[in-house]
Design an enzyme around this catalytic site. Structure first.
Site, PDB file in Angstrom:
ATOM      1  N   ALA A 154       8.378  36.209 -26.744  1.00 39.81           N
ATOM      2  CA  ALA A 154       8.267  35.458 -26.351  1.00 39.81           C
ATOM      3  C   ALA A 154       7.627  34.566 -25.874  1.00 39.81           C
ATOM      4  O   ALA A 154       6.751  34.850 -24.656  1.00 39.81           O
ATOM      5  CB  ALA A 154       9.371  35.996 -24.562  1.00 39.81           C
ATOM      6  N   VAL A 156       4.147  31.646 -27.701  1.00 41.42           N
ATOM      7  CA  VAL A 156       4.378  29.846 -27.061  1.00 41.42           C
ATOM      8  C   VAL A 156       5.298  29.440 -27.748  1.00 41.42           C
ATOM      9  O   VAL A 156       6.080  28.411 -27.268  1.00 41.42           O
ATOM     10  CB  VAL A 156       3.000  29.756 -27.943  1.00 41.42           C
ATOM     11  CG1 VAL A 156       2.740  28.299 -27.579  1.00 41.42           C
ATOM     12  CG2 VAL A 156       2.039  30.307 -27.352  1.00 41.42           C
ATOM     13  N   GLY A 226       5.727  35.814 -33.916  1.00 37.70           N
ATOM     14  CA  GLY A 226       4.544  35.808 -34.752  1.00 37.70           C
ATOM     15  C   GLY A 226       4.408  35.274 -35.853  1.00 37.70           C
ATOM     16  O   GLY A 226       4.720  34.398 -36.558  1.00 37.70           O
ATOM     17  N   HIS A 398      -8.406  10.828  -5.256  1.00 39.96           N
ATOM     18  CA  HIS A 398      -7.774  11.539  -4.178  1.00 39.96           C
ATOM     19  C   HIS A 398      -6.762  10.486  -4.225  1.00 39.96           C
ATOM     20  O   HIS A 398      -6.744   9.310  -4.114  1.00 39.96           O
ATOM     21  CB  HIS A 398      -8.070  11.654  -2.559  1.00 39.96           C
ATOM     22  CG  HIS A 398      -6.492  12.033  -1.614  1.00 39.96           C
ATOM     23  ND1 HIS A 398      -5.472  12.933  -2.278  1.00 39.96           N
ATOM     24  CD2 HIS A 398      -5.783  11.297  -1.489  1.00 39.96           C
ATOM     25  CE1 HIS A 398      -4.371  12.761  -1.197  1.00 39.96           C
ATOM     26  NE2 HIS A 398      -4.689  11.686  -0.615  1.00 39.96           N
TER      27      HIS A 398
END
Length: 411
Positions: A154, A156, A226, A398
């Protein structure tokens, strides 16, 4: 025998960026690649997976990734066709510390950069050769969508594929030995993402070890446990290079190999296994060769996970701040309180901003729509040792999602 100022082994993100920059600085460059230029990132990693993330269906993803990869690969080939750069196709091996053999050619170089990348690391499981088992490379080559996908790991890679295949309609199960996903990310952020993905139908089995592949009920099994440095066949001994216990090439802060004149950049040195880290390490090496100073902050390295929603981080997590006994303040902000997020119907998200006693930003971890873009802003601020007070005084447009960051600073 060919003579050159710089020889680079590997034409991935680090290698081709080093070649481009070195040529710009007036060096004669030879770069060697035994596969396709662009490395894992372009051909089997970052880029293909992002086409999956931004495709509506599995069928569309399969078609688009080929088009996108081909276009970007041609761009890299164009870079490597520039004056002062010679691209050699084939396998490179050291003859001595200053000489490399590629097929029948022998090249002597004043400087050598090893940029051979990494490959998937398979766990020691007896039936690892089960025909259903694959790495991300093979998963990206599938032409038929699996109905049931089991992902071991679990991190990336595992989380990105879990998210995208779940959206495509595949039944996804993720098995992880650790107690939480994405160990490099703040555990609070990681847990909230995992809970959200669970609501979408992904099954997580945490603190679980796989003993036998035969026990897994799936059509396809992705091993994402990995990666390991690609050093086999380089004959590093001839160059006087000794590997670290974990199989990587040890380097100093200029990415020069310990007790050697050679350099090693990218995944092969194991420091920061990220494409953008490899590119920046390439710049540091060339600067060192030509005698230039730079201000690259390798201690500030943003990272992204392209799940849905995105996860991104830079600097220390709250877990590490506590573990290291660092005094800090934590400021939080939520996507559900942001006007743009509400308008986009993207209200799932949390940002955690950390600062020291003087208000200097130490890190930021977040998940939510466009979290990656927000973390990139924080990375820039950290490179300039920005404080929370200074951030509060910076105007943000904004309505934008970037206001999530300003809101946190104001909290």
């Amino acid at each position: 025998m060919m003579q050159t100022d710089l020889l680079i082994i590997g034409a991935g993100p680090g290698g081709y960026r080093a070649a481009e920059y070195a040529a710009h600085e007036g060096l004669q460059v030879v770069i060697v690649e035994q596969d396709e230029v662009g490395g894992t990132c372009l051909n089997r990693g970052c880029i293909p997976t992002k086409t999956y993330v931004h495709s509506a269906s599995f069928a569309e993803a399969v078609e688009r990734q080929q088009q996108v990869v081909a276009q970007l690969r041609s761009g890299v080939e164009a870079i490597l066709s520039q004056p002062n750069i010679t691209l050699l196709r084939g396998h490179a091996e050291f003859v001595d510390a200053n000489t490399v053999r590629v097929g029948e050619k022998t090249i002597a170089a004043k400087n050598i950069i090893i940029a051979t990348g990494s490959s998937a690391k398979m766990p020691p499981i007896d039936d690892i050769n089960d025909p259903r088992v694959m790495t991300s490379t093979e998963l990206l080559q599938l032409k038929e969508q699996p109905k049931r996908l089991c992902i071991i790991g679990a991190g990336v890679i595992g989380m990105e594929f879990a998210s995208v295949f779940n959206r495509f309609g595949t039944e996804v199960t993720v098995i992880e030995f650790l107690k939480e996903c994405l160990p490099m990310v703040d555990s609070d952020v990681a847990k909230r993402l995992r809970k959200l993905l669970e609501k979408r139908g992904i099954t997580f089995k945490m603190k679980t070890a796989v003993q036998h592949m035969a026990d897994l009920d799936a059509d396809a099994i992705l091993v994402a446990t990995g990666r390991k440095a690609n050093t086999e066949g380089l004959n590093l001994e001839a160059a006087g290079i000794t590997l670290a216990p974990n199989g990587t090439i040890p380097v100093d802060d200029n990415y020069q190999v310990v007790n050697s004149k050679c350099y090693a950049i990218g995944d092969v040195n194991g420091r920061q296994m990220l494409a953008h880290a490899a590119e920046m390490q390439a710049l540091r090496v060339i600067n060192h060769i030509v005698g230039k100073k730079d201000g690259i902050r390798f201690d500030i390295m943003p990272a992204a996970i392209f799940t849905e929603p995105e996860v991104a981080c830079v600097g220390l997590s709250e877990d590490l701040l506590k573990e290291q006994g660092i005094d800090y303040v934590c400021k939080k902000s939520f996507w559900r309180a942001n006007g743009k997020a509400l308008a986009m119907n993207e209200t799932e998200g949390l940002l955690k901003l950390f600062a020291d006693a003087e208000g200097r930003i130490l890190g930021c971890h977040a998940f939510g729509a466009h979290a990656v873009d927000i973390i990139q802003e924080v990375s820039v601020l950290m490179c300039r040792d920005t404080t929370l007070a200074q951030l509060r005084d910076m105007v943000h447009i904004h309505p934008t999602l970037s206001e999530v960051l300003k809101t946190a600073a104001e909290g």
